[in-house]
Design a protein around this motif. Sequence first.
Motif, PDB file in Angstrom:
ATOM      1  N   LYS A   5      27.796  -1.914  11.816  1.00 36.40           N
ATOM      2  CA  LYS A   5      27.161  -0.671  12.324  1.00 36.40           C
ATOM      3  C   LYS A   5      26.429   0.050  11.063  1.00 36.40           C
ATOM      4  CE  LYS A   5      30.459   1.463  14.565  1.00 36.40           C
ATOM      5  NZ  LYS A   5      31.045   2.575  15.207  1.00 36.40           N
ATOM      6  N   PRO A   6      25.330   0.772  11.327  1.00 37.55           N
ATOM      7  CA  PRO A   6      25.048   1.533  10.220  1.00 37.55           C
ATOM      8  C   PRO A   6      25.983   2.839   9.866  1.00 37.55           C
ATOM      9  CG  PRO A   6      23.220   1.381  12.010  1.00 37.55           C
ATOM     10  CD  PRO A   6      24.569   0.756  12.637  1.00 37.55           C
ATOM     11  N   VAL A   7      25.629   3.201   8.764  1.00 35.97           N
ATOM     12  CA  VAL A   7      26.271   4.471   8.260  1.00 35.97           C
ATOM     13  C   VAL A   7      25.285   5.510   7.746  1.00 35.97           C
ATOM     14  CG1 VAL A   7      27.015   3.550   5.893  1.00 35.97           C
ATOM     15  CG2 VAL A   7      28.110   5.427   6.972  1.00 35.97           C
ATOM     16  N   MET A   8      25.590   6.441   8.075  1.00 41.02           N
ATOM     17  CA  MET A   8      24.571   7.762   7.656  1.00 41.02           C
ATOM     18  C   MET A   8      25.225   8.910   7.107  1.00 41.02           C
ATOM     19  SD  MET A   8      21.689   9.428  10.141  1.00 41.02           S
ATOM     20  CE  MET A   8      20.084  10.022   9.465  1.00 41.02           C
ATOM     21  N   PHE A   9      24.456   9.353   5.981  1.00 43.04           N
ATOM     22  CA  PHE A   9      24.898  10.486   5.125  1.00 43.04           C
ATOM     23  C   PHE A   9      23.859  11.453   5.506  1.00 43.04           C
ATOM     24  CE2 PHE A   9      26.700   7.062   3.021  1.00 43.04           C
ATOM     25  CZ  PHE A   9      28.094   7.413   2.867  1.00 43.04           C
ATOM     26  N   VAL A  10      24.470  12.831   6.082  1.00 47.58           N
ATOM     27  CA  VAL A  10      23.687  13.733   6.648  1.00 47.58           C
ATOM     28  C   VAL A  10      24.362  15.059   5.877  1.00 47.58           C
ATOM     29  CG1 VAL A  10      22.938  12.947   8.771  1.00 47.58           C
ATOM     30  CG2 VAL A  10      24.888  14.562   8.404  1.00 47.58           C
ATOM     31  N   GLY A  11      23.440  16.201   5.756  1.00 49.93           N
ATOM     32  CA  GLY A  11      23.969  17.245   5.002  1.00 49.93           C
ATOM     33  C   GLY A  11      24.002  18.595   5.700  1.00 49.93           C
ATOM     34  N   VAL A 134      22.405   1.710   5.141  1.00 52.29           N
ATOM     35  CA  VAL A 134      23.107   2.973   4.805  1.00 52.29           C
ATOM     36  C   VAL A 134      21.754   3.832   4.879  1.00 52.29           C
ATOM     37  CG1 VAL A 134      24.187   4.096   2.717  1.00 52.29           C
ATOM     38  CG2 VAL A 134      24.614   1.943   3.322  1.00 52.29           C
ATOM     39  N   MET A 135      22.148   4.860   5.614  1.00 48.45           N
ATOM     40  CA  MET A 135      21.073   5.800   6.244  1.00 48.45           C
ATOM     41  C   MET A 135      21.361   6.992   5.398  1.00 48.45           C
ATOM     42  SD  MET A 135      21.075   4.843  10.134  1.00 48.45           S
ATOM     43  CE  MET A 135      19.789   5.939  10.631  1.00 48.45           C
ATOM     44  N   GLU A 136      20.230   7.614   5.269  1.00 48.79           N
ATOM     45  CA  GLU A 136      20.135   9.021   4.727  1.00 48.79           C
ATOM     46  C   GLU A 136      19.537  10.189   5.243  1.00 48.79           C
ATOM     47  OE1 GLU A 136      18.777  11.482   0.538  1.00 48.79           O
ATOM     48  OE2 GLU A 136      18.767   9.271   0.553  1.00 48.79           O
ATOM     49  N   GLY A 137      20.014  11.354   5.710  1.00 50.13           N
ATOM     50  CA  GLY A 137      19.356  12.180   6.563  1.00 50.13           C
ATOM     51  C   GLY A 137      18.483  13.059   5.495  1.00 50.13           C
ATOM     52  N   ALA A 138      17.998  14.382   6.042  1.00 48.96           N
ATOM     53  CA  ALA A 138      17.079  15.160   5.263  1.00 48.96           C
ATOM     54  C   ALA A 138      17.373  16.601   5.426  1.00 48.96           C
ATOM     55  CB  ALA A 138      15.536  14.816   5.610  1.00 48.96           C
ATOM     56  N   GLY A 139      17.624  17.258   4.521  1.00 54.71           N
ATOM     57  CA  GLY A 139      17.688  18.749   4.548  1.00 54.71           C
ATOM     58  C   GLY A 139      19.135  18.892   5.158  1.00 54.71           C
ATOM     59  N   SER A 140      19.169  19.829   6.239  1.00 55.23           N
ATOM     60  CA  SER A 140      20.146  20.196   7.166  1.00 55.23           C
ATOM     61  C   SER A 140      20.157  19.499   8.420  1.00 55.23           C
ATOM     62  CB  SER A 140      20.324  22.037   7.169  1.00 55.23           C
ATOM     63  OG  SER A 140      21.157  22.073   8.361  1.00 55.23           O
ATOM     64  N   ILE A 141      21.096  19.212   9.030  1.00 60.37           N
ATOM     65  CA  ILE A 141      20.948  18.554  10.241  1.00 60.37           C
ATOM     66  C   ILE A 141      21.044  19.823  11.392  1.00 60.37           C
ATOM     67  CG2 ILE A 141      22.518  16.646   9.873  1.00 60.37           C
ATOM     68  CD1 ILE A 141      25.079  17.959  11.084  1.00 60.37           C
ATOM     69  N   SER A 142      21.086  20.804  11.057  1.00 57.14           N
ATOM     70  CA  SER A 142      21.117  21.849  12.147  1.00 57.14           C
ATOM     71  C   SER A 142      20.091  23.129  12.091  1.00 57.14           C
ATOM     72  CB  SER A 142      22.183  22.648  12.103  1.00 57.14           C
ATOM     73  OG  SER A 142      23.506  21.756  12.294  1.00 57.14           O
ATOM     74  N   GLU A 143      18.693  22.768  11.732  1.00 58.08           N
ATOM     75  CA  GLU A 143      17.648  23.477  11.698  1.00 58.08           C
ATOM     76  C   GLU A 143      17.041  23.303  13.221  1.00 58.08           C
ATOM     77  OE1 GLU A 143      16.906  25.239   9.499  1.00 58.08           O
ATOM     78  OE2 GLU A 143      17.580  24.009   7.634  1.00 58.08           O
ATOM     79  N   LEU A 144      17.561  24.424  13.964  1.00 59.12           N
ATOM     80  CA  LEU A 144      17.344  24.513  15.480  1.00 59.12           C
ATOM     81  C   LEU A 144      15.970  24.610  15.872  1.00 59.12           C
ATOM     82  CD1 LEU A 144      20.345  26.628  16.323  1.00 59.12           C
ATOM     83  CD2 LEU A 144      20.255  24.317  16.588  1.00 59.12           C
ATOM     84  N   ASN A 145      14.977  25.232  14.948  1.00 56.35           N
ATOM     85  CA  ASN A 145      13.609  25.353  15.285  1.00 56.35           C
ATOM     86  C   ASN A 145      12.858  23.979  15.155  1.00 56.35           C
ATOM     87  OD1 ASN A 145      14.208  25.746  12.480  1.00 56.35           O
ATOM     88  ND2 ASN A 145      12.194  26.702  12.341  1.00 56.35           N
ATOM     89  N   LEU A 146      13.477  23.365  14.282  1.00 58.71           N
ATOM     90  CA  LEU A 146      12.730  21.874  14.221  1.00 58.71           C
ATOM     91  C   LEU A 146      13.294  20.680  14.677  1.00 58.71           C
ATOM     92  CD1 LEU A 146      12.026  22.539  10.200  1.00 58.71           C
ATOM     93  CD2 LEU A 146      10.519  22.892  12.246  1.00 58.71           C
ATOM     94  N   LYS A 147      14.422  20.770  15.160  1.00 58.10           N
ATOM     95  CA  LYS A 147      15.491  19.956  15.648  1.00 58.10           C
ATOM     96  C   LYS A 147      14.829  18.818  16.492  1.00 58.10           C
ATOM     97  CE  LYS A 147      20.147  19.311  17.031  1.00 58.10           C
ATOM     98  NZ  LYS A 147      21.021  20.009  17.790  1.00 58.10           N
ATOM     99  N   SER A 152      14.503  12.556  11.119  1.00 61.05           N
ATOM    100  CA  SER A 152      15.477  12.159  10.020  1.00 61.05           C
ATOM    101  C   SER A 152      16.881  12.271  10.117  1.00 61.05           C
ATOM    102  CB  SER A 152      14.925  12.811   8.563  1.00 61.05           C
ATOM    103  OG  SER A 152      13.875  12.912   8.417  1.00 61.05           O
ATOM    104  N   ASN A 153      17.270  13.035  11.028  1.00 66.36           N
ATOM    105  CA  ASN A 153      18.664  13.313  11.256  1.00 66.36           C
ATOM    106  C   ASN A 153      19.420  12.563  12.395  1.00 66.36           C
ATOM    107  OD1 ASN A 153      19.311  14.785   8.649  1.00 66.36           O
ATOM    108  ND2 ASN A 153      17.786  16.133   9.388  1.00 66.36           N
ATOM    109  N   MET A 154      19.911  13.560  13.005  1.00 66.08           N
ATOM    110  CA  MET A 154      20.710  13.219  14.101  1.00 66.08           C
ATOM    111  C   MET A 154      19.921  12.245  15.526  1.00 66.08           C
ATOM    112  SD  MET A 154      23.494  14.063  13.274  1.00 66.08           S
ATOM    113  CE  MET A 154      24.672  13.219  14.591  1.00 66.08           C
TER     114      MET A 154
END
Length: 487
Positions: A5-11, A134-147, A152-154
């Motif tokens: 399984k892939p693993v991902m680091f988000v912020g 090994v995946m990497e997210g970008a910025g915050s995972i909870s930018e509701l206006n852009l989600k 990049s993230n979830m």
Amino acid sequence: MNKFKPVMFVGTASDVGKSVLATAFCRVLKQEGYQPAPFKAQNMSLNSYVTPEGLELGRAQAVQAEACNIPSHTDMNPVLLKPNSEKSSQIVLNGKPVGNQSAREYFLGNNKEKLFEEAKAAFQRLHEKYSPIVMEGAGSISELNLKKRDISNMRMAMAAGADVYLVADIDKGGVFASVYGSIQLLNPEERKHIKGIIINKFRGDASLFEEGKNLIKDLTGIPVVGLLPYFKDIFIEEEDSVSLKKKFSKAVEKRLNIGVVLLPHISNFTDFSRLERDERVHLFYSHDKEELAASDILILPGTKSTIADLHFLRRKGIAEVILHAHKAGKKVIGICGGYQMMGSWIEDPYQVESEMVRYPGLGLLPVNTILEKEKQTVERTFLYRDLDTPCKGYEVHMGKTIGSGNPLIYFQDGTTDGCWLSDQCWGTYLHGILDNAVVLDDLLREKGNRSEDLLNWADFKQQQYDKLADHLRRHLDLDYMINLLNA
């Protein structure tokens, strides 16, 4: 090859340490006998790198590939945004520029679905060759206006079926609110993918945060899998120009001072990573003309907007400082956009950068530059001046520079690059030129000692990846994380 399984680091935010953690986990997995590879669907950075195929990707994924001991590839970063002003960016897709867009056009337009499909296809190609990814997210995972448009993230995590770890920077403060809020703003399906929380950049006695770990687990239902201490003794190249604010900002006594002009659109500042570690010099970044005037050597770095940054030099009085330093016999060198600035003229017939068709350079080198529509991206092996030691570097630029003067660089095919006016004044398009010991020794010849006697750069970087992996082994529940990969 077995698939994991892939693993991902988000912020919880930008600059919380996702890139460094992904680099470290890549190295750990490599040490454990896996065949990992990095992946970031969309990166925004002016620090880029060139693959062996001559294509462009974010520097952070190139560093992570190096930690995996594999060649970099555009599938590791299929979408790269390179800001060329405060409101617009060049879009690089699968290693090639496909145009410029404003932030509004990019984030609110209809093209994100196509880019998301491209990102998923790149991930799949990578997953067929390596595992785990090994995946990497970008910025915050909870930018509701852009989600809804985020690639990049979830959204990417769910498409890949990744185990996700949320990284929070306790040094910023508000760690409980940022962790709890980030998770609460996810929908139930997204929340299922969060397998652990990592508290990064902790200072002090870790035992004092035991209650904090329990509180976070009670609040979120998700375990804290690591409390990573803040470190200063491990060097990993950084991709974000935010990090430059932490660098030394002025000259010091009793050292050879090298001032790098801190341009508004500075790019590929990793060109100076090796110089930062050279004990013969003190290197700093600044746009203060008095501080730069105190330098023994001045460097004009790369930039994404040569004409705009050249105008900035004149407006701030820095251009005058550079010209005065040259007249005083100090060394002035330029790399990529900095090299273009040192010439007599910069022409922009296609309005690649601005509405100005012609703009005067600093006049230090007898060359002129024409900005072109097509970007030059290529890895290079070369000879520096009249020395017979092979060197390595890479080109990333949208211009052709021609003129008189002696070449600085000689390629294997008989072509040349750069302009050498004297030991005190030269320029080149080659990024990474200062990673080569023979170039550094020529630049710093009066300081004595050879670079390789002081620091073997390739060995040093490999040692740093190992130190970073050891840091994770001491402070992260790796058994938990690796066991989940096999589930």
